[in-house]
Design an enzyme around this catalytic site. Structure first.
Site, PDB file in Angstrom:
ATOM      1  N   CYS A  59       1.540   0.747  -2.538  1.00 13.33           N
ATOM      2  CA  CYS A  59       0.512   1.781  -2.613  1.00 13.33           C
ATOM      3  C   CYS A  59       0.537   2.681  -1.387  1.00 13.33           C
ATOM      4  O   CYS A  59       0.370   3.893  -1.500  1.00 13.33           O
ATOM      5  CB  CYS A  59      -0.856   1.143  -2.807  1.00 13.33           C
ATOM      6  SG  CYS A  59      -1.027   0.349  -4.429  1.00 13.33           S
TER       7      CYS A  59
ATOM      8  N   CYS B 113      -1.512  -2.120  -0.311  1.00 10.73           N
ATOM      9  CA  CYS B 113      -0.286  -2.889  -0.148  1.00 10.73           C
ATOM     10  C   CYS B 113       0.853  -1.920   0.211  1.00 10.73           C
ATOM     11  O   CYS B 113       0.676  -0.701   0.158  1.00 10.73           O
ATOM     12  CB  CYS B 113       0.029  -3.640  -1.440  1.00 10.73           C
ATOM     13  SG  CYS B 113       0.612  -2.575  -2.801  1.00 10.73           S
TER      14      CYS B 113
ATOM     15  N   GLU C  66      -5.006   2.207  -6.658  1.00  9.20           N
ATOM     16  CA  GLU C  66      -4.527   3.398  -5.949  1.00  9.20           C
ATOM     17  C   GLU C  66      -3.494   4.161  -6.768  1.00  9.20           C
ATOM     18  O   GLU C  66      -3.553   5.386  -6.881  1.00  9.20           O
ATOM     19  CB  GLU C  66      -3.883   3.020  -4.605  1.00  9.20           C
ATOM     20  CG  GLU C  66      -4.780   2.279  -3.659  1.00  9.20           C
ATOM     21  CD  GLU C  66      -4.619   0.759  -3.744  1.00  9.20           C
ATOM     22  OE1 GLU C  66      -4.691   0.185  -4.857  1.00  9.20           O
ATOM     23  OE2 GLU C  66      -4.428   0.143  -2.685  1.00  9.20           O
TER      24      GLU C  66
ATOM     25  N   HIS D 260      -1.956  -0.857  -9.834  1.00  9.41           N
ATOM     26  CA  HIS D 260      -2.985  -1.028  -8.815  1.00  9.41           C
ATOM     27  C   HIS D 260      -3.929   0.164  -8.885  1.00  9.41           C
ATOM     28  O   HIS D 260      -3.548   1.254  -9.322  1.00  9.41           O
ATOM     29  CB  HIS D 260      -2.356  -1.092  -7.424  1.00  9.41           C
ATOM     30  CG  HIS D 260      -1.571  -2.331  -7.166  1.00  9.41           C
ATOM     31  ND1 HIS D 260      -1.220  -2.731  -5.895  1.00  9.41           N
ATOM     32  CD2 HIS D 260      -1.057  -3.267  -8.002  1.00  9.41           C
ATOM     33  CE1 HIS D 260      -0.535  -3.850  -5.953  1.00  9.41           C
ATOM     34  NE2 HIS D 260      -0.414  -4.201  -7.229  1.00  9.41           N
TER      35      HIS D 260
END
Length: 150
Positions: A87, A84, A56, A54
């Protein structure tokens, strides 16, 4: 103390670059104390065949590598979509000082929705959280990406 400056424009640029690669358009930027961008990334889960890639996570990894530390005290994270749970947990582990995000994610978010990671007593670090930064543009990117896929 210096005046606030949003770095969401750079996070949105990373999201647009992710979209061009066929990834879900999410971008993230890590900003050091003083306002210098030290890492930026967009989603790369498909490209890297890595469910943890992801925006992040990739930005945090790059910032930690640059700092040669697993912690980033005093740093800010700008991300175009509510993180999410995975993260959000990584943000806490990295000791990010302030989290700025754009679009809310009622389906998969982990900050204001769903797991609400920072609300749990097991969360050892809770950043300051600011939502809705450039939310309209971030939402538009996501809607345009998903519209033909639904």
């Amino acid at each position: 103390m210096s005046p606030f400056r949003s770095h969401m424009d750079r996070a949105l640029a990373e999201a647009r670059a992710a979209e061009r690669r066929g990834e879900v358009p999410v971008g993230a930027v890590v900003v050091a104390p003083g306002g210098r961008i030290v890492a930026a990334a967009g989603n790369r889960t498909r490209e890297l065949a890595d469910p943890t890639a992801h925006a992040e996570i990739l930005a945090l990894r790059a910032a930690c590598a640059a700092a040669r530390s697993e912690r980033l005290p005093g740093h800010d994270l700008y991300v175009t979509l509510e993180p999410c749970p995975m993260c959000a947990s990584a943000i806490g582990q990295a000791r990010i000082a302030r989290l700025y995000y754009g679009a809310a994610d009622p389906k998969s978010g982990g900050v204001a929705h769903g797991a609400r990671v920072f609300d749990h007593p097991q969360s050892h670090h809770v950043p300051e959280v600011y939502d809705g930064i450039a939310a309209t543009e971030a939402e538009a990117l996501l809607k345009a990406f998903f519209a033909p896929r639904r």
